[in-house]
Write an enzyme that holds these catalytic residues in place. Structure first.
Site, PDB file in Angstrom:
ATOM      1  N   VAL A 172       2.624  62.412  28.643  1.00 21.10           N
ATOM      2  CA  VAL A 172       3.999  62.289  29.140  1.00 21.10           C
ATOM      3  C   VAL A 172       4.858  61.618  27.940  1.00 21.10           C
ATOM      4  CG1 VAL A 172       5.596  60.857  30.581  1.00 21.10           C
ATOM      5  CG2 VAL A 172       3.549  62.024  31.581  1.00 21.10           C
ATOM      6  N   ARG A 252       3.015  52.426  35.900  1.00 19.42           N
ATOM      7  CA  ARG A 252       2.521  51.960  36.844  1.00 19.42           C
ATOM      8  C   ARG A 252       2.940  50.571  37.059  1.00 19.42           C
ATOM      9  NH1 ARG A 252       0.929  56.373  38.126  1.00 19.42           N
ATOM     10  NH2 ARG A 252      -1.096  56.956  39.042  1.00 19.42           N
ATOM     11  N   ASP A 276      10.335  53.600  38.310  1.00 20.62           N
ATOM     12  CA  ASP A 276      10.011  54.063  39.426  1.00 20.62           C
ATOM     13  C   ASP A 276       8.573  53.836  40.180  1.00 20.62           C
ATOM     14  OD1 ASP A 276       9.666  56.663  40.887  1.00 20.62           O
ATOM     15  OD2 ASP A 276       7.693  57.188  39.861  1.00 20.62           O
ATOM     16  N   GLU A 281       3.109  48.357  46.151  1.00 16.58           N
ATOM     17  CA  GLU A 281       3.568  49.495  46.725  1.00 16.58           C
ATOM     18  C   GLU A 281       3.114  49.799  48.228  1.00 16.58           C
ATOM     19  OE1 GLU A 281       4.559  51.636  42.394  1.00 16.58           O
ATOM     20  OE2 GLU A 281       3.104  52.648  43.767  1.00 16.58           O
ATOM     21  N   HIS A 305       8.275  55.822  43.519  1.00 10.01           N
ATOM     22  CA  HIS A 305       7.027  56.467  42.802  1.00 10.01           C
ATOM     23  C   HIS A 305       6.733  57.868  43.301  1.00 10.01           C
ATOM     24  CE1 HIS A 305       2.701  55.172  41.326  1.00 10.01           C
ATOM     25  NE2 HIS A 305       3.234  56.393  40.754  1.00 10.01           N
ATOM     26  N   ALA A 307       8.392  60.163  40.644  1.00  2.00           N
ATOM     27  CA  ALA A 307       8.551  60.606  39.454  1.00  2.00           C
ATOM     28  C   ALA A 307       7.780  62.136  39.314  1.00  2.00           C
ATOM     29  CB  ALA A 307       8.256  60.059  38.133  1.00  2.00           C
TER      30      ALA A 307
END
Length: 337
Positions: A172, A252, A276, A281, A305, A307
């Site tokens: 990424v 994260r 994100d 969560e 979350h 993405a």
């Protein structure tokens, strides 16, 4: 080939996949399957009890779920995602349970999302949207622009004025660097925290972590969640940043200290942020200070979350995860973590 000829596979989040995810076994292997649309925490232990293979996206598989008492037959976990922090890997290692993931499956979507969050933060899109919908623009007219200035009364940078610091240079990070260069940004690749010298390997030059914090106007966080990266960005790091900085987190939760980020936004010691991910969560005002009522007027963009959420990612998951299962059954496991 797997020495066991009978396997029972449980999919814990079959509702995510469109079209439905499919698994096949090689000749000589009997594979029974249960595909649950979703599994709640109180259902988990019962539904995975017979599994020798678990296919999961984000189901929390802790030491209890992975104990001999709950999953006595478990041999393999196919995480249908890139990150594996939802699985207690130490317990898996102790029991000899193999774990695979889907490396680089979401690179395109996550890197695209990182750039979307960058523009949202740099252009203060959330606040612009709010002042229109709340009637503030109608009331104040063109002077509403004054609300968008930074602490130095600056108006925000354009992409060709930016220096982007990338913290985490995996798949990424590399894609984000490519996209950033395409926008005319200068790119810095951060070295590990605590390493104070510039290093070069091949054509990749790594700038000391602290220098990246000071020199960057955009910081993109793309590291995995491991003990070494928890609270990687906290009060001291925010204090090192400039007032022009926008922070983008597509890695994260827990890597950026949420309380410290909130303080930096309130004090306008940075220009803005977008995330994100959250430490807990699904997130809410009860679990994250970033979602409290008094954050509405901050330059803070959030997403749930997602993405990774794109057709290309889904196609990759539907290919890679079944392949990982098939190869495990052949006795030639792939993409092990």
């Amino acid at each position: 080939m797997s020495t066991t000829t009978n396997h029972h596979l449980v999919v814990t989040q079959a509702g995510v996949f469109s079209p439905p995810i499919q698994f096949t076994a090689p000749p000589g292997i009997k594979l029974t399957q249960e595909h649950f649309k979703d599994i709640t925490p109180d259902q988990l232990h019962e539904r995975i009890h017979k599994a020798s293979i678990i296919v999961s996206c984000w189901t929390r598989l802790d030491s209890v779920a992975l104990s001999e008492a709950v999953t006595p037959n478990l041999k393999f976990i196919a995480v249908t995602a890139v990150g594996t922090d939802s699985v207690d890997l130490a317990t898996c290692q102790r029991r000899g349970i193999l774990v695979s993931n889907c490396p680089a499956a979401n690179v395109e979507s996550v890197s695209n999302h990182a750039m979307a969050l960058y523009f949202a933060a740099r252009r203060n899109v959330v606040q612009m949207d709010r002042v229109v919908k709340d009637g503030v623009w109608h009331k104040e007219g063109p002077s509403v622009a004054l609300r968008m200035k930074d602490s130095n009364q600056g108006l925000g940078l354009t992409s060709e004025e930016e220096t982007v610091g990338i913290i985490g240079f995996g798949s990424v990070g590399k894609k984000v660097a490519q996209l950033s260069k395409g926008l005319g940004m200068k790119v810095l690749i951060a070295g590990r925290k605590g390493q104070n010298e510039t290093t070069k390997k091949g054509d990749i030059e790594r700038t000391p972590f602290e220098d990246v914090l000071k020199r960057s106007t955009v910081l993109i966080i793309a590291v995995p969640r491991v003990p070494e990266t928890m609270n990687l960005i906290s009060t001291a790091e925010f204090q090192a940043m400039s007032a022009d900085t926008v922070l983008i987190n597509i890695s994260r939760g827990g890597i950026v200290d949420e309380a410290a980020l909130l303080q930096a936004l309130k004090e306008k010691s940075i220009f803005g942020a977008a995330t994100d991910v959250f430490e807990t969560e699904p997130a809410s005002a009860a679990t994250s200070p970033l979602l409290a009522e008094d954050t509405r007027n901050l330059n803070l963009t959030t997403s749930p979350h997602l993405a990774w959420y794109a057709n290309k990612t889904m196609k990759n998951y539907l290919t890679i995860s079944p392949s990982n299962v098939h190869n495990f059954l052949l006795g030639k496991p792939t993409n092990l973590v």
